[in-house]
Design a protein around this motif. Structure first.
Motif, PDB file in Angstrom:
ATOM      1  N   VAL A   1      -4.802  -1.140   0.596  1.00 39.10           N
ATOM      2  CA  VAL A   1      -3.965  -0.695  -0.519  1.00 39.10           C
ATOM      3  C   VAL A   1      -4.416   0.705  -0.907  1.00 39.10           C
ATOM      4  CG1 VAL A   1      -3.300  -1.159  -2.912  1.00 39.10           C
ATOM      5  CG2 VAL A   1      -3.678  -3.056  -1.328  1.00 39.10           C
TER       6      VAL A   1
ATOM      7  N   GLU B   1      -5.185  -3.914   7.152  1.00 36.65           N
ATOM      8  CA  GLU B   1      -4.312  -3.483   6.070  1.00 36.65           C
ATOM      9  C   GLU B   1      -5.148  -3.121   4.861  1.00 36.65           C
ATOM     10  OE1 GLU B   1      -1.450  -6.551   5.391  1.00 36.65           O
ATOM     11  OE2 GLU B   1      -0.650  -6.409   7.428  1.00 36.65           O
TER      12      GLU B   1
ATOM     13  N   VAL C   1      -8.114   5.236   0.580  1.00 36.99           N
ATOM     14  CA  VAL C   1      -8.157   3.778   0.478  1.00 36.99           C
ATOM     15  C   VAL C   1      -9.615   3.368   0.390  1.00 36.99           C
ATOM     16  CG1 VAL C   1      -6.023   3.385   1.777  1.00 36.99           C
ATOM     17  CG2 VAL C   1      -8.200   3.390   2.975  1.00 36.99           C
TER      18      VAL C   1
ATOM     19  N   GLY D   1      -1.123   2.095  -4.737  1.00 35.74           N
ATOM     20  CA  GLY D   1      -0.867   0.669  -4.701  1.00 35.74           C
ATOM     21  C   GLY D   1      -0.002   0.223  -3.530  1.00 35.74           C
ATOM     22  N   HIS D   2       0.496   1.137  -2.757  1.00 41.09           N
ATOM     23  CA  HIS D   2       1.331   0.766  -1.603  1.00 41.09           C
ATOM     24  C   HIS D   2       0.429   0.239  -0.492  1.00 41.09           C
ATOM     25  CE1 HIS D   2       4.422   1.003   1.486  1.00 41.09           C
ATOM     26  NE2 HIS D   2       5.308   1.152   0.509  1.00 41.09           N
ATOM     27  N   ARG D   3       0.916  -0.815   0.187  1.00 44.67           N
ATOM     28  CA  ARG D   3       0.146  -1.389   1.302  1.00 44.67           C
ATOM     29  C   ARG D   3       0.395  -0.580   2.565  1.00 44.67           C
ATOM     30  NH1 ARG D   3      -2.591  -5.638   0.682  1.00 44.67           N
ATOM     31  NH2 ARG D   3      -2.468  -6.417   2.810  1.00 44.67           N
TER      32      ARG D   3
END
Length: 150
Positions: free
Chosen positions: A102, A100, A114, A131-133
């Motif tokens: 950000v 995962e 990223v 900022g979305h994962r």
């Protein structure tokens, strides 16, 4: 023609010596195929010792044994994966699949960025804000394919 005359006059012993020479050459010139040709030469010599075969038959035995054994060896060696202590060398993007991250740059028109470790990676996926994962689900070369989390 000297080789054919030598084999015709010395028969099986010429094949045994030639096989041993090919095996010795395999030590100097690695690659695998001389090993199988050397074994084919020794087997040809043993067959000629046990059963009298003319020189054309000896060449046929040697050729068939060499080709078949080399073909089987190549097929077998290509079928098994090489074991390595660094499986992701030259495939760094595969290392990140399942991780995962950000988003550092929004995904706009299919592409964003990223940060993973000390490297900035280009990502592709649905449009998402900064900022979305995201989860890395694959890669297309050096572009990581992502999907949103949550």
């Amino acid at each position: 023609m000297q080789v054919i005359d030598f084999i015709a006059s010395n028969g099986p012993w010429a094949w045994l010596v030639a096989g041993l020479i090919l095996l010795a050459l395999e030590l100097v010139v690695p690659g695998g195929f001389l090993l199988w040709m050397g074994i084919a030469g020794i087997v040809t010599g043993l067959v000629a010792l046990l059963q009298p075969v003319g020189w054309p038959g000896q060449w046929l035995i040697f050729g068939v044994l060499s080709l078949v054994s080399i073909a089987l060896w190549v097929r077998w060696s290509r079928a098994r994966p090489a074991k390595t202590d660094r499986p992701y060398l030259n495939r760094r993007a595969d290392l990140f699949i399942g991780q995962e991250a950000v988003l550092e740059m929004p995904i706009v028109q299919g592409y964003g960025r990223v940060v993973l470790g000390d490297t900035v990676w280009r990502v592709s996926g649905p449009e998402l804000p900064v900022g979305h994962r995201v989860r890395i689900v694959g890669n297309l070369g050096a572009v990581l394919a992502v999907e949103p989390i949550g």
